[in-house]
Design an enzyme around this catalytic site. Sequence first.
Site, mmCIF file in Angstrom:
data_model
loop_
_atom_site.group_PDB
_atom_site.id
_atom_site.type_symbol
_atom_site.label_atom_id
_atom_site.label_comp_id
_atom_site.label_asym_id
_atom_site.label_seq_id
_atom_site.Cartn_x
_atom_site.Cartn_y
_atom_site.Cartn_z
ATOM 1 N N ASP A 42 -2.087 9.015 8.349
ATOM 2 C CA ASP A 42 -1.378 8.016 7.585
ATOM 3 C C ASP A 42 -0.065 8.549 7.135
ATOM 4 O O ASP A 42 1.074 7.875 6.966
ATOM 5 C CB ASP A 42 -2.076 7.700 6.285
ATOM 6 N N ARG A 101 0.957 -1.321 -0.155
ATOM 7 C CA ARG A 101 -0.071 -0.225 0.122
ATOM 8 C C ARG A 101 0.985 1.302 -0.098
ATOM 9 O O ARG A 101 1.773 1.361 0.733
ATOM 10 C CB ARG A 101 -0.713 0.017 1.059
HETATM 11 C C1 LIG Z 1 -4.079 5.096 14.027
HETATM 12 S S1 LIG Z 1 -4.505 4.828 12.259
HETATM 13 C C2 LIG Z 1 -4.429 6.456 11.360
HETATM 14 C C3 LIG Z 1 -5.023 5.967 10.158
HETATM 15 O O1 LIG Z 1 -4.017 5.105 9.535
HETATM 16 C C4 LIG Z 1 -6.393 5.913 9.668
HETATM 17 O O2 LIG Z 1 -7.052 6.825 10.283
HETATM 18 C C5 LIG Z 1 -6.471 5.457 8.523
HETATM 19 O O3 LIG Z 1 -6.793 6.380 7.582
HETATM 20 C C6 LIG Z 1 -6.634 4.211 8.034
HETATM 21 O O4 LIG Z 1 -6.925 3.857 6.534
HETATM 22 P P1 LIG Z 1 -7.108 2.285 6.092
HETATM 23 O O5 LIG Z 1 -7.387 2.674 4.736
HETATM 24 O O6 LIG Z 1 -8.127 1.778 7.209
HETATM 25 O O7 LIG Z 1 -5.688 1.880 6.379
#
Ligand SMILES: CSC[C@@H](O)[C@@H](O)C(=O)COP(=O)(O)O
Length: 320
Positions: A226, A82
């Site tokens: 992220d 990812r």
């Molecule tokens: C502590 S997790 C913070 C982020 O990783 C969260 O808000 C998020 O956007 C996660 O996205 P995801 O696509 O579910 O991996």
Amino acid sequence: MRTIDWVDGAVEIIDQTVLPKEVRVLRLHTVPELVAAIQSLAVRGAPALGVAGAFGVALAARVHADDPAALAAAVTRVENARPTAVNLARGVRRAAAQLHRGPDAVLAEACAIRDEEVAASQAMAVRGADLVVELCGARPRLLTHCNTGGLAAVVLGTALGVVYELHRRGALAGVVASETRPLLQGARLTAWELSRWGIEHRVAVDSAGPFLMARGEVDGVILGADRICANGDVINKIGTYAHALGARRAGLPFIVVAPESTVDVSTPSGDAVPIEDRGAAEITPWSDAVNPAFDVTPRDLVTAIVTDQRVIRLDRGNRI
Ligand SMILES: CSC[C@@H](O)[C@@H](O)C(=O)COP(=O)(O)O
């Protein structure tokens, strides 16, 4: 309970695709299994992805000990599983830097990353709760987005760890969990974690967030990231930007909670971040679609960023 760990030679995760209907533990023995789990979001959330990436290198180091080319290819596969959360590539590179010392050293580094995320969650919870009380009042009602709990960060979490700490202190009046289309990390995962902690909450559709803020139903917004760029731009789950705009219009604090492992000063601004598009199948069987999984919230909409080591008051001109 750790939501990702190394157990008896394999990576164990709670399968986040089947929650809350079922609590299923998956054991991942190979790099292809781990990559599939990352790409299906069976394991997800920035800090957890960092740990998963490092454990992926540990798996690769065991299987391909005698084949450097296959080992390098496996490491690259994990790193590229990812693109948006900086933790994944960072965890992979940190573990891969130990490859010359052998599989045990790689595993030890991966376990260190796991343990650092556990400690970071605990530090963020305390520092974040103090800041929320300062900015949002003694017993605030908070809106959160996506899932930032232990599922996303081994234990406790980032923004949701702060929510838990406020609840533990008796300093929380309510939580709105934004559902988080299209995969419902808020409605499924955050609601599940809040229920387990005994925290009362309401789920709202994402587009209700700014209206609830305008109507005076929340006192602040708290969520994760992220990637945090050098200029303070925050990359987070799609929908974050709309909540930030709503918070600004309503005059509410907009607080981002993320470990230092999510701060990436080598990315100058949000423009430079690869935003994963997860394709049409996730949202419609009938049309072409555009499906960005993340968005960019410009730094000027962010009140403060809380990490495990500091509070960065962007509203006061603090720099990353
Ligand atoms: C502590 S997790 C913070 C982020 O990783 C969260 O808000 C998020 O956007 C996660 O996205 P995801 O696509 O579910 O991996």
